[in-house]
Design an enzyme around this catalytic site. Structure first.
Site, PDB file in Angstrom:
ATOM      1  N   HIS A   1      36.419 -30.222  63.538  1.00  0.00           N
ATOM      2  CA  HIS A   1      36.279 -28.982  62.775  1.00  0.00           C
ATOM      3  C   HIS A   1      35.988 -27.813  63.716  1.00  0.00           C
ATOM      4  CE1 HIS A   1      32.135 -30.241  63.404  1.00  0.00           C
ATOM      5  NE2 HIS A   1      31.758 -28.988  63.197  1.00  0.00           N
TER       6      HIS A   1
ATOM      7  N   ASP B   1      33.443 -24.256  63.387  1.00  0.00           N
ATOM      8  CA  ASP B   1      32.235 -24.002  62.593  1.00  0.00           C
ATOM      9  C   ASP B   1      32.415 -22.920  61.529  1.00  0.00           C
ATOM     10  OD1 ASP B   1      30.706 -25.956  63.862  1.00  0.00           O
ATOM     11  OD2 ASP B   1      30.263 -24.605  65.533  1.00  0.00           O
TER      12      ASP B   1
ATOM     13  N   HIS C   1      36.011 -29.022  67.467  1.00  0.00           N
ATOM     14  CA  HIS C   1      35.177 -29.981  68.190  1.00  0.00           C
ATOM     15  C   HIS C   1      34.881 -31.184  67.313  1.00  0.00           C
ATOM     16  CE1 HIS C   1      32.555 -26.973  66.294  1.00  0.00           C
ATOM     17  NE2 HIS C   1      31.685 -27.950  66.105  1.00  0.00           N
TER      18      HIS C   1
ATOM     19  N   ARG D   1      21.611 -25.574  67.792  1.00  0.00           N
ATOM     20  CA  ARG D   1      22.833 -24.754  67.807  1.00  0.00           C
ATOM     21  C   ARG D   1      22.549 -23.360  67.300  1.00  0.00           C
ATOM     22  NH1 ARG D   1      27.678 -26.304  63.957  1.00  0.00           N
ATOM     23  NH2 ARG D   1      27.073 -24.447  62.797  1.00  0.00           N
TER      24      ARG D   1
HETATM   25  C1  SIN Z   1      28.633 -29.317  65.678  1.00  0.00           C
HETATM   26  O1  SIN Z   1      29.477 -29.746  64.912  1.00  0.00           O
HETATM   27  O2  SIN Z   1      28.465 -28.118  65.835  1.00  0.00           O
HETATM   28  C2  SIN Z   1      27.798 -30.274  66.461  1.00  0.00           C
HETATM   29  C3  SIN Z   1      28.512 -30.956  67.533  1.00  0.00           C
HETATM   30  C4  SIN Z   1      27.659 -31.992  68.200  1.00  0.00           C
HETATM   31  O3  SIN Z   1      26.575 -32.316  67.683  1.00  0.00           O
HETATM   32  O4  SIN Z   1      28.065 -32.479  69.237  1.00  0.00           O
END
Ligand code: SIN
Length: 287
Positions: free
Chosen positions: A119, A121, A263, A278
């Site tokens: 996905h 974000d 990602h 994050r």
């Molecule tokens: C996310 O989807 O922003 C997290 C990615 C992760 O935890 O590696």
């Protein structure tokens, strides 16, 4: 014809590999995207020259990896603010003291994790994110890597006919897919519509903007009509040649561009804890 008949040779220009500003070193990760950046202390306020050089590096490499950083919540929020306003997730609680910091936390015996689906974000908002900064607090002894994929290459490697077809379509996005593990998103807007191919507002390049986590359908099509197109795109857009994989170390930070990448967090560390912070930078309405 294969996808690669349409793909120009991948290259990172010399300027980016050996930048003449001398502010930091850049080592590309793969021919697809990503670069390790060495020589920047992200805990210190960034001056305008550094901000601009990092932004150029982001536009070129799409995902920047910084190692051995020492960031508290104040420093992480300040770093995010250097690149834009920060998003506060309405459905997932942030740190009490710093609501802009979303905790991506998996406990030792937890199976439902923010993992396992490609996905970009916040595509379920009218103005999806510009980029995210993910900081590793606690990492498992093995596993828990994050993979990234280059959506410019995914688009550019399609046939002209397929590109023309997709250029006119719009995807329907929603945060809540009905899975128990997404319960936090149950209050999210029913549907937000974005072009399936967006033009990056800074580079002018076109990128696929559709993802298997939040895209639910194609505007104006039945789900039976949309499914084969979406299934093809979900397979095509993550071909290994379009990707890189980041092995985390404690104190590592990755800054990625959500407008032209996706990602995937690998859920392959049973019995171990993983904690990431994050911050998510607000973006523009896709066009
Ligand atoms: C996310 O989807 O922003 C997290 C990615 C992760 O935890 O590696």
């Amino acid at each position: 014809m294969t996808a690669f008949d349409y793909l120009p040779p991948l290259s990172h220009d010399d300027q980016a590999i050996a930048p003449d500003h001398g502010l930091f070193a850049v080592q590309p990760l793969t021919g697809g995207l990503g670069a390790e950046i060495d020589g920047v202390d992200l805990a210190k306020p960034l001056d305008d020259e550094m901000k601009s050089a990092l932004r150029q590096a982001l536009l070129h490499h799409l995902a920047l990896v910084f190692r051995d950083q020492r960031l508290g919540p104040d420093e992480l929020v300040a770093l995010g603010h250097a690149f834009g306003d920060l998003h506060v997730n309405p459905f997932v609680a942030g740190l009490e003291s710093h609501p802009e910091i979303m905790q991506i936390r998996s406990e030792e015996n937890e199976e439902a994790r923010f993992a396992g689906r490609w996905h970009s974000d916040i595509t379920w908002e009218e103005r999806p994110s510009l980029g995210s900064l993910l900081y590793a607090k606690t990492i498992p002894p093995y596993g828990g890597d994050t993979l990234f994929a280059n959506m410019y290459l995914a688009y550019e490697s399609l046939s002209p006919t397929m590109r023309r077809t997709l250029d006119g379509l719009r995807g329907e996005h929603t945060a809540f897919q009905g899975h128990a593990r997404d319960a936090a998103f149950a209050e999210a807007p029913e549907k937000v519509v974005h072009p399936l191919v967006r033009t990056h507002p800074e580079t002018g390049r076109k990128a696929l903007f559709v993802n298997e986590y939040f895209t639910r359908g194609i505007d104006g099509m039945t789900s039976d009509e949309a499914a084969p197109i979406l299934d093809f795109l979900y397979r095509h857009m993550v071909r290994p040649e379009f990707t890189c994989r980041v092995r985390w170390g404690e104190g590592a930070l990755v800054f990625w561009d959500n407008r032209c990448t996706q990602h995937y967090a690998a859920n392959d560390y049973p019995g171990s804890k993983r904690l990431m912070w994050r911050v998510t930078i607000n973006g523009d309405k896709p066009y």
